[in-house]
Design a protein around this motif. Sequence first.
Motif, PDB file in Angstrom:
ATOM      1  N   ALA A  24       0.824  -1.206   0.000  1.00 26.23           N
ATOM      2  CA  ALA A  24       0.000   0.000   0.000  1.00 26.23           C
ATOM      3  C   ALA A  24       0.857   1.254   0.000  1.00 26.23           C
ATOM      4  N   LEU A  25       1.970   1.238   0.733  1.00 22.11           N
ATOM      5  CA  LEU A  25       2.918   2.351   0.794  1.00 22.11           C
ATOM      6  C   LEU A  25       4.325   1.792   0.753  1.00 22.11           C
ATOM      7  N   VAL A  26       5.195   2.471   0.013  1.00 20.66           N
ATOM      8  CA  VAL A  26       6.575   2.027  -0.108  1.00 20.66           C
ATOM      9  C   VAL A  26       7.506   3.224   0.059  1.00 20.66           C
ATOM     10  N   ASP A  27       8.223   3.274   1.189  1.00 24.09           N
ATOM     11  CA  ASP A  27       9.279   4.270   1.414  1.00 24.09           C
ATOM     12  C   ASP A  27       8.772   5.706   1.202  1.00 24.09           C
ATOM     13  N   VAL A  28       7.618   6.018   1.792  1.00 25.74           N
ATOM     14  CA  VAL A  28       6.998   7.329   1.591  1.00 25.74           C
ATOM     15  C   VAL A  28       7.514   8.333   2.617  1.00 25.74           C
ATOM     16  N   ASP A  29       7.790   9.530   2.157  1.00 29.81           N
ATOM     17  CA  ASP A  29       8.185  10.657   3.011  1.00 29.81           C
ATOM     18  C   ASP A  29       7.105  11.737   2.950  1.00 29.81           C
ATOM     19  N   LEU A  30       6.867  12.393   4.075  1.00 24.76           N
ATOM     20  CA  LEU A  30       5.926  13.512   4.129  1.00 24.76           C
ATOM     21  C   LEU A  30       6.268  14.373   5.324  1.00 24.76           C
ATOM     22  N   HIS A  31       6.237  15.688   5.153  1.00 17.58           N
ATOM     23  CA  HIS A  31       6.422  16.590   6.291  1.00 17.58           C
ATOM     24  C   HIS A  31       5.468  17.766   6.169  1.00 17.58           C
ATOM     25  N   VAL A  32       5.048  18.293   7.318  1.00 15.40           N
ATOM     26  CA  VAL A  32       4.126  19.413   7.378  1.00 15.40           C
ATOM     27  C   VAL A  32       4.568  20.349   8.489  1.00 15.40           C
ATOM     28  N   LYS A  48      -3.267   7.356  -0.245  1.00 15.66           N
ATOM     29  CA  LYS A  48      -3.515   8.581   0.514  1.00 15.66           C
ATOM     30  C   LYS A  48      -4.185   8.306   1.856  1.00 15.66           C
ATOM     31  N   SER A  49      -5.290   7.575   1.823  1.00 16.11           N
ATOM     32  CA  SER A  49      -6.019   7.305   3.063  1.00 16.11           C
ATOM     33  C   SER A  49      -5.229   6.400   3.998  1.00 16.11           C
ATOM     34  N   THR A  50      -4.450   5.482   3.421  1.00 17.80           N
ATOM     35  CA  THR A  50      -3.599   4.626   4.262  1.00 17.80           C
ATOM     36  C   THR A  50      -2.589   5.477   5.021  1.00 17.80           C
ATOM     37  N   LEU A  51      -1.991   6.450   4.341  1.00 19.72           N
ATOM     38  CA  LEU A  51      -1.023   7.331   5.000  1.00 19.72           C
ATOM     39  C   LEU A  51      -1.709   8.167   6.079  1.00 19.72           C
ATOM     40  N   ALA A  52      -2.921   8.644   5.783  1.00 19.36           N
ATOM     41  CA  ALA A  52      -3.663   9.409   6.783  1.00 19.36           C
ATOM     42  C   ALA A  52      -3.937   8.569   8.026  1.00 19.36           C
ATOM     43  N   LYS A  53      -4.249   7.301   7.821  1.00 21.34           N
ATOM     44  CA  LYS A  53      -4.515   6.418   8.958  1.00 21.34           C
ATOM     45  C   LYS A  53      -3.253   6.137   9.764  1.00 21.34           C
ATOM     46  N   MET A  54      -2.084   6.211   9.120  1.00 20.82           N
ATOM     47  CA  MET A  54      -0.819   6.074   9.857  1.00 20.82           C
ATOM     48  C   MET A  54      -0.631   7.265  10.800  1.00 20.82           C
ATOM     49  N   ILE A  55      -0.859   8.453  10.285  1.00 20.20           N
ATOM     50  CA  ILE A  55      -0.687   9.661  11.095  1.00 20.20           C
ATOM     51  C   ILE A  55      -1.702   9.680  12.233  1.00 20.20           C
ATOM     52  N   SER A  56      -2.881   9.115  11.977  1.00 19.99           N
ATOM     53  CA  SER A  56      -3.975   9.156  12.944  1.00 19.99           C
ATOM     54  C   SER A  56      -3.939   8.010  13.937  1.00 19.99           C
ATOM     55  N   GLY A  57      -2.985   7.088  13.804  1.00 18.81           N
ATOM     56  CA  GLY A  57      -2.872   5.981  14.743  1.00 18.81           C
ATOM     57  C   GLY A  57      -3.817   4.833  14.475  1.00 18.81           C
ATOM     58  N   VAL A  58      -4.566   4.882  13.359  1.00 21.56           N
ATOM     59  CA  VAL A  58      -5.486   3.793  13.024  1.00 21.56           C
ATOM     60  C   VAL A  58      -4.712   2.583  12.518  1.00 21.56           C
ATOM     61  N   LEU A  59      -3.661   2.843  11.740  1.00 22.94           N
ATOM     62  CA  LEU A  59      -2.764   1.799  11.234  1.00 22.94           C
ATOM     63  C   LEU A  59      -1.345   2.116  11.673  1.00 22.94           C
ATOM     64  N   GLN A  60      -0.517   1.101  11.746  1.00 25.60           N
ATOM     65  CA  GLN A  60       0.890   1.283  12.107  1.00 25.60           C
ATOM     66  C   GLN A  60       1.769   0.848  10.925  1.00 25.60           C
ATOM     67  N   PRO A  61       2.844   1.566  10.676  1.00 25.45           N
ATOM     68  CA  PRO A  61       3.710   1.211   9.545  1.00 25.45           C
ATOM     69  C   PRO A  61       4.478  -0.078   9.799  1.00 25.45           C
TER      70      PRO A  61
END
Length: 259
Positions: A24-32, A48-61
Motif C-alpha cells: 500500500a505504501l513504499v518508502d513514503v516521506d511527508l512533512h508538514v 492517501k487514506s492509508t497514509l492518513a490512517k498512519m498519522i492518525s494511529g489507526v494503522l501502524q507502519p
Amino acid sequence: MTADQRVPLVAMHGITKRFGAIEALVDVDLHVHAHEVVALVGDNGAGKSTLAKMISGVLQPDAGMIEIGGEEVALPSPQAAHALGVATVFQDLALCDNLDVTANLYLGRELRSRFARDDGRMEESARRVLRELKSRIPSARTPLRNLSAGQRQAVAIARTLIGNPRIIVLDEPTGALSVAHTAEVLTHVQRLRDLGLGVILISHNMNDVRAVADRIEVLRHGRNNGTFDAATASYEDVLAAITGAVPLGRRTSSRHIAG
C-alpha cells in the motif's frame, strides 16, 4: 525563521505498509510545518487514506519513522495520536443527527463538574471554537439534522479544535458538497492554517487543492511521485505526476518549498 519553525510539526520518513502481498505504501516521506496546508493527491489506490490512517494511529507502519515536533513517536492507537496533537476528519464525519452542535463537538469526551455533565462550559467552549473557525452555524445548540452538508463538515472540523491539536488531517472534506458549501469548507481550511496548525488535505479536486494548499504531494502506487509549490505548479505537471505520465519517483517542481 527560527530553529523551531524549521522543525516540522509532523515528519514521516520511509513509511512502508503491506497488506499481505499488496504494497500500500513504499518508502513514503511527508512533512508538514505550522501555518501550512499540504495537499496529498493521487489516483484511487495511491495510498492517501492509508497514509492518513498512519498519522492518525489507526494503522501502524511496517517500516519507517514518524516524528512529531522533531521527536520520534509511536502511534499505536487514535487515542495516542490525539494525545500528541493529531486530529482527523474522515469522510464519514461520525456525527449524530439527533444531537446538537455542542453535543457533537464533545461526543465521547464530555466535560463534567463535580456531580454532573457541565453543559454550560461545553456550550461556551463550542461557541468559542465556532468563532475561531468563523463558522456560519447559527447556534451551538442547533440540532445537527437542521444543518446543511457544508455546516456539518464545519462541525466535524470544529470538533478537531477541541483539545488544542497541532496537526489536522482532512480526508476528502469537499467530496460530496455543492460549490457554495465547498467554498465555505475551504475557508475553514484556510482558517486552520491562520490559527497556526499544520493541515494535511486529502483531495481529488485540483481546484480545491490549488485554492488553499501551500504544497502538493503526489502519491502514485503507494510511492512519492512529486512535490509541487501549489502557487506556481501547472495543472498539467501535477496531473502528469498523478497519472504516471512522468517516471515514478521523487519528481520535484522548480519552485519546490524546502522543508
